[in-house]
Motif scaffolding. Structure first.
Motif, PDB file in Angstrom:
ATOM      1  N   ASN A  95     -52.990  56.673 -35.604  1.00 16.09           N
ATOM      2  CA  ASN A  95     -53.308  55.268 -35.961  1.00 16.09           C
ATOM      3  C   ASN A  95     -50.903  55.857 -35.777  1.00 16.09           C
ATOM      4  OD1 ASN A  95     -54.966  53.581 -36.774  1.00 16.09           O
ATOM      5  ND2 ASN A  95     -54.827  54.635 -38.639  1.00 16.09           N
ATOM      6  N   ASN A  96     -50.742  56.675 -34.773  1.00 17.26           N
ATOM      7  CA  ASN A  96     -49.130  56.869 -34.521  1.00 17.26           C
ATOM      8  C   ASN A  96     -49.036  55.420 -33.653  1.00 17.26           C
ATOM      9  OD1 ASN A  96     -49.983  60.040 -35.184  1.00 17.26           O
ATOM     10  ND2 ASN A  96     -49.845  60.793 -32.784  1.00 17.26           N
ATOM     11  N   HIS A  97     -47.376  55.756 -34.366  1.00 16.96           N
ATOM     12  CA  HIS A  97     -46.579  54.283 -33.677  1.00 16.96           C
ATOM     13  C   HIS A  97     -44.903  54.919 -34.087  1.00 16.96           C
ATOM     14  CE1 HIS A  97     -46.117  50.720 -32.830  1.00 16.96           C
ATOM     15  NE2 HIS A  97     -45.962  50.236 -33.571  1.00 16.96           N
ATOM     16  N   PHE A  98     -44.422  56.146 -33.586  1.00 19.05           N
ATOM     17  CA  PHE A  98     -42.995  57.064 -33.625  1.00 19.05           C
ATOM     18  C   PHE A  98     -42.938  57.283 -31.871  1.00 19.05           C
ATOM     19  CE2 PHE A  98     -45.924  59.738 -35.017  1.00 19.05           C
ATOM     20  CZ  PHE A  98     -45.962  60.568 -34.886  1.00 19.05           C
ATOM     21  N   ALA A  99     -41.569  57.854 -31.880  1.00 23.81           N
ATOM     22  CA  ALA A  99     -41.326  58.189 -31.082  1.00 23.81           C
ATOM     23  C   ALA A  99     -40.105  59.649 -31.398  1.00 23.81           C
ATOM     24  CB  ALA A  99     -39.929  57.541 -29.895  1.00 23.81           C
ATOM     25  N   LEU A 100     -40.559  60.529 -30.968  1.00 21.62           N
ATOM     26  CA  LEU A 100     -39.580  62.280 -30.994  1.00 21.62           C
ATOM     27  C   LEU A 100     -38.708  62.599 -29.680  1.00 21.62           C
ATOM     28  CD1 LEU A 100     -42.389  64.097 -32.829  1.00 21.62           C
ATOM     29  CD2 LEU A 100     -40.977  62.772 -34.392  1.00 21.62           C
ATOM     30  N   ASP A 101     -37.666  63.487 -30.878  1.00 24.68           N
ATOM     31  CA  ASP A 101     -36.965  64.472 -28.863  1.00 24.68           C
ATOM     32  C   ASP A 101     -36.461  64.993 -29.568  1.00 24.68           C
ATOM     33  OD1 ASP A 101     -36.182  64.815 -26.902  1.00 24.68           O
ATOM     34  OD2 ASP A 101     -34.880  62.887 -26.574  1.00 24.68           O
ATOM     35  N   GLU A 102     -36.066  66.091 -29.124  1.00 24.50           N
ATOM     36  CA  GLU A 102     -35.434  67.381 -29.552  1.00 24.50           C
ATOM     37  C   GLU A 102     -36.024  67.818 -30.569  1.00 24.50           C
ATOM     38  OE1 GLU A 102     -32.761  68.500 -27.763  1.00 24.50           O
ATOM     39  OE2 GLU A 102     -32.972  67.038 -26.471  1.00 24.50           O
ATOM     40  N   VAL A 103     -37.022  68.519 -31.265  1.00 21.67           N
ATOM     41  CA  VAL A 103     -38.454  69.046 -31.771  1.00 21.67           C
ATOM     42  C   VAL A 103     -38.132  70.237 -31.213  1.00 21.67           C
ATOM     43  CG1 VAL A 103     -40.580  69.187 -32.723  1.00 21.67           C
ATOM     44  CG2 VAL A 103     -40.106  66.732 -31.734  1.00 21.67           C
ATOM     45  N   VAL A 104     -37.260  71.027 -32.581  1.00 18.96           N
ATOM     46  CA  VAL A 104     -37.085  72.001 -32.900  1.00 18.96           C
ATOM     47  C   VAL A 104     -37.374  73.192 -33.844  1.00 18.96           C
ATOM     48  CG1 VAL A 104     -35.250  74.552 -32.667  1.00 18.96           C
ATOM     49  CG2 VAL A 104     -35.134  72.027 -31.926  1.00 18.96           C
ATOM     50  N   LEU A 105     -39.155  74.072 -33.198  1.00 20.54           N
ATOM     51  CA  LEU A 105     -39.587  74.540 -34.178  1.00 20.54           C
ATOM     52  C   LEU A 105     -38.861  76.144 -35.008  1.00 20.54           C
ATOM     53  CD1 LEU A 105     -42.700  73.597 -33.361  1.00 20.54           C
ATOM     54  CD2 LEU A 105     -41.669  72.080 -35.281  1.00 20.54           C
ATOM     55  N   TYR A 106     -37.950  76.385 -36.048  1.00 18.63           N
ATOM     56  CA  TYR A 106     -37.493  77.539 -36.595  1.00 18.63           C
ATOM     57  C   TYR A 106     -38.325  78.656 -36.943  1.00 18.63           C
ATOM     58  CZ  TYR A 106     -32.798  75.357 -34.133  1.00 18.63           C
ATOM     59  OH  TYR A 106     -31.788  75.178 -33.979  1.00 18.63           O
ATOM     60  N   ALA A 107     -38.328  80.174 -37.376  1.00 21.18           N
ATOM     61  CA  ALA A 107     -39.075  80.516 -37.520  1.00 21.18           C
ATOM     62  C   ALA A 107     -37.650  81.503 -38.649  1.00 21.18           C
ATOM     63  CB  ALA A 107     -39.591  81.668 -37.137  1.00 21.18           C
ATOM     64  N   SER A 108     -37.597  80.552 -38.921  1.00 18.78           N
ATOM     65  CA  SER A 108     -36.376  80.879 -40.101  1.00 18.78           C
ATOM     66  C   SER A 108     -35.511  79.234 -40.768  1.00 18.78           C
ATOM     67  CB  SER A 108     -34.569  81.254 -39.288  1.00 18.78           C
ATOM     68  OG  SER A 108     -34.242  80.438 -38.392  1.00 18.78           O
ATOM     69  N   ALA A 109     -34.893  79.615 -41.416  1.00 19.35           N
ATOM     70  CA  ALA A 109     -34.479  78.339 -42.523  1.00 19.35           C
ATOM     71  C   ALA A 109     -33.353  77.803 -41.893  1.00 19.35           C
ATOM     72  CB  ALA A 109     -33.789  79.006 -44.239  1.00 19.35           C
ATOM     73  N   LEU A 110     -32.796  77.061 -41.617  1.00 19.48           N
ATOM     74  CA  LEU A 110     -31.820  76.748 -41.217  1.00 19.48           C
ATOM     75  C   LEU A 110     -30.631  76.249 -41.865  1.00 19.48           C
ATOM     76  CD1 LEU A 110     -31.299  75.486 -37.649  1.00 19.48           C
ATOM     77  CD2 LEU A 110     -32.032  72.831 -38.343  1.00 19.48           C
ATOM     78  N   SER A 111     -29.158  76.660 -41.081  1.00 19.53           N
ATOM     79  CA  SER A 111     -28.346  76.153 -42.763  1.00 19.53           C
ATOM     80  C   SER A 111     -27.529  75.102 -42.114  1.00 19.53           C
ATOM     81  CB  SER A 111     -27.087  77.706 -41.979  1.00 19.53           C
ATOM     82  OG  SER A 111     -26.770  77.199 -40.845  1.00 19.53           O
ATOM     83  N   ALA A 112     -26.921  74.547 -43.286  1.00 19.01           N
ATOM     84  CA  ALA A 112     -26.242  73.217 -42.788  1.00 19.01           C
ATOM     85  C   ALA A 112     -25.705  73.208 -41.782  1.00 19.01           C
ATOM     86  CB  ALA A 112     -25.755  72.945 -43.957  1.00 19.01           C
ATOM     87  N   ALA A 113     -24.850  74.371 -41.925  1.00 26.54           N
ATOM     88  CA  ALA A 113     -23.329  73.968 -40.025  1.00 26.54           C
ATOM     89  C   ALA A 113     -24.757  74.159 -38.804  1.00 26.54           C
ATOM     90  CB  ALA A 113     -22.980  75.567 -39.872  1.00 26.54           C
ATOM     91  N   GLN A 114     -26.087  74.794 -38.992  1.00 25.49           N
ATOM     92  CA  GLN A 114     -26.788  74.928 -38.121  1.00 25.49           C
ATOM     93  C   GLN A 114     -27.003  73.894 -37.840  1.00 25.49           C
ATOM     94  OE1 GLN A 114     -29.391  78.320 -38.829  1.00 25.49           O
ATOM     95  NE2 GLN A 114     -29.074  79.205 -37.042  1.00 25.49           N
ATOM     96  N   ASP A 115     -27.646  72.910 -38.937  1.00 24.21           N
ATOM     97  CA  ASP A 115     -28.075  71.038 -38.431  1.00 24.21           C
ATOM     98  C   ASP A 115     -26.944  70.179 -37.907  1.00 24.21           C
ATOM     99  OD1 ASP A 115     -29.946  69.661 -38.892  1.00 24.21           O
ATOM    100  OD2 ASP A 115     -29.100  69.098 -40.452  1.00 24.21           O
ATOM    101  N   LEU A 116     -26.004  70.130 -38.220  1.00 24.22           N
ATOM    102  CA  LEU A 116     -24.612  69.804 -37.970  1.00 24.22           C
ATOM    103  C   LEU A 116     -24.711  69.889 -36.519  1.00 24.22           C
ATOM    104  CD1 LEU A 116     -22.470  69.060 -40.976  1.00 24.22           C
ATOM    105  CD2 LEU A 116     -23.619  67.846 -39.702  1.00 24.22           C
ATOM    106  N   ALA A 117     -24.445  71.718 -36.283  1.00 23.97           N
ATOM    107  CA  ALA A 117     -24.872  71.378 -34.491  1.00 23.97           C
ATOM    108  C   ALA A 117     -25.273  70.942 -33.714  1.00 23.97           C
ATOM    109  CB  ALA A 117     -24.721  73.412 -34.111  1.00 23.97           C
ATOM    110  N   GLU A 118     -27.239  70.907 -34.321  1.00 20.42           N
ATOM    111  CA  GLU A 118     -28.002  70.308 -33.427  1.00 20.42           C
ATOM    112  C   GLU A 118     -27.640  68.681 -33.529  1.00 20.42           C
ATOM    113  OE1 GLU A 118     -30.801  71.374 -32.748  1.00 20.42           O
ATOM    114  OE2 GLU A 118     -31.025  73.444 -33.319  1.00 20.42           O
ATOM    115  N   ILE A 119     -26.884  67.682 -33.985  1.00 21.33           N
ATOM    116  CA  ILE A 119     -26.753  66.558 -33.980  1.00 21.33           C
ATOM    117  C   ILE A 119     -25.471  66.679 -33.181  1.00 21.33           C
ATOM    118  CG2 ILE A 119     -25.956  64.774 -34.703  1.00 21.33           C
ATOM    119  CD1 ILE A 119     -27.599  65.878 -37.680  1.00 21.33           C
ATOM    120  N   THR A 120     -24.674  67.321 -33.140  1.00 19.53           N
ATOM    121  CA  THR A 120     -23.288  67.424 -32.529  1.00 19.53           C
ATOM    122  C   THR A 120     -23.697  67.868 -31.018  1.00 19.53           C
ATOM    123  OG1 THR A 120     -22.221  68.187 -34.246  1.00 19.53           O
ATOM    124  CG2 THR A 120     -21.105  68.217 -32.377  1.00 19.53           C
ATOM    125  N   ASP A 121     -24.082  68.484 -31.011  1.00 13.24           N
ATOM    126  CA  ASP A 121     -24.001  68.862 -29.035  1.00 13.24           C
ATOM    127  C   ASP A 121     -25.079  68.132 -28.627  1.00 13.24           C
ATOM    128  OD1 ASP A 121     -23.407  71.376 -29.387  1.00 13.24           O
ATOM    129  OD2 ASP A 121     -25.024  72.375 -30.305  1.00 13.24           O
TER     130      ASP A 121
END
Length: 213
Positions: free
Chosen positions: A147-173
């Motif tokens: 029943n999938n009914h969504f769209a995804l983009d820029e999926v990134v899977l990290y083998a580490s804990a993303l910091s708040a600053a890194q998360d903001l950088a993902e959005i800003t970039d």
């Protein structure tokens, strides 16, 4: 988005490599999502299989109810840690990051802001989130993608804990690449990025190494 995100409908899904493993370490999922009204028991990604006896073994993002997305970590018969808040908005693009810090808990970010921190029981912090299922995007394990009914983009899977600053950088970039839309334009693939689909409809999935690069 100009049609460039990857839309998951019905039974469509993307199977990741069997080599993809988060084990007993920290990990993070970062992505843009547009929910079109996704029903209950639908996986966005994960290596759990809700339809079998050890349904919670591993980790996954699933809709617990219509339009309510959560991340769960489980050891087989039950989920020992999960988030309660849902970051999605129907028909709207939002940036979501689930950050699993074994000591600090599961941190949920929505559009760069911390929405929730869910605790991981101390006696479960060393549990592996690997399972005998292949990690999939648009499904969990081998089922629950009907029943999938969504769209995804820029999926990134990290083998580490993303910091708040890194998360903001993902959005800003992403927004700097296309400032007129909430979700990002796709960019040229790198060695760890894989284009999906054709030129008219594609997204990107990036599998990051333990350094978070």
């Amino acid at each position: 988005m100009s049609g460039k995100a990857l839309k998951f409908t019905g039974k469509s899904y993307l199977k990741a490599s069997k080599a993809l493993s988060f084990g007993t370490g920290d990990y993070s999922f970062s992505f843009w999502i547009q929910d079109f009204g996704t029903p209950q028991f639908t996986y966005v990604m994960g290596n759990q299989d809700y339809g079998v006896g050890e349904k919670y073994r591993g980790t996954g993002l699933m809709y617990a109810s219509a339009d309510h997305l959560y991340l769960a970590m489980g050891d087989g018969p039950s989920a020992y840690a999960k988030t309660n808040q849902s970051p999605t908005e129907k028909n709207a693009w939002v940036h979501v990051a689930y950050v699993v810090d074994r000591d600090g808990g599961i941190q949920l970010y929505k559009n760069g802001e911390l929405l929730e921190t869910a605790a991981i029981p101390e006696n479960k912090r060393g549990e592996t989130v690997d399972s005998d299922q292949i990690f999939q995007i648009g499904a969990g394990g081998t089922s629950w993608m009907e029943n999938n009914h969504f769209a995804l983009d820029e999926v990134v899977l990290y083998a580490s804990a993303l910091s708040a600053a890194q998360d903001l950088a993902e959005i800003t970039d992403a927004l700097q690449a296309d400032p007129d839309t909430k979700a990002p334009q796709n960019h040229a693939s790198t060695a760890t990025t894989y284009g999906i689909g054709n030129a008219a409809s594609y997204g990107h999935v990036r599998l990051s190494d333990a350094t978070g690069s």
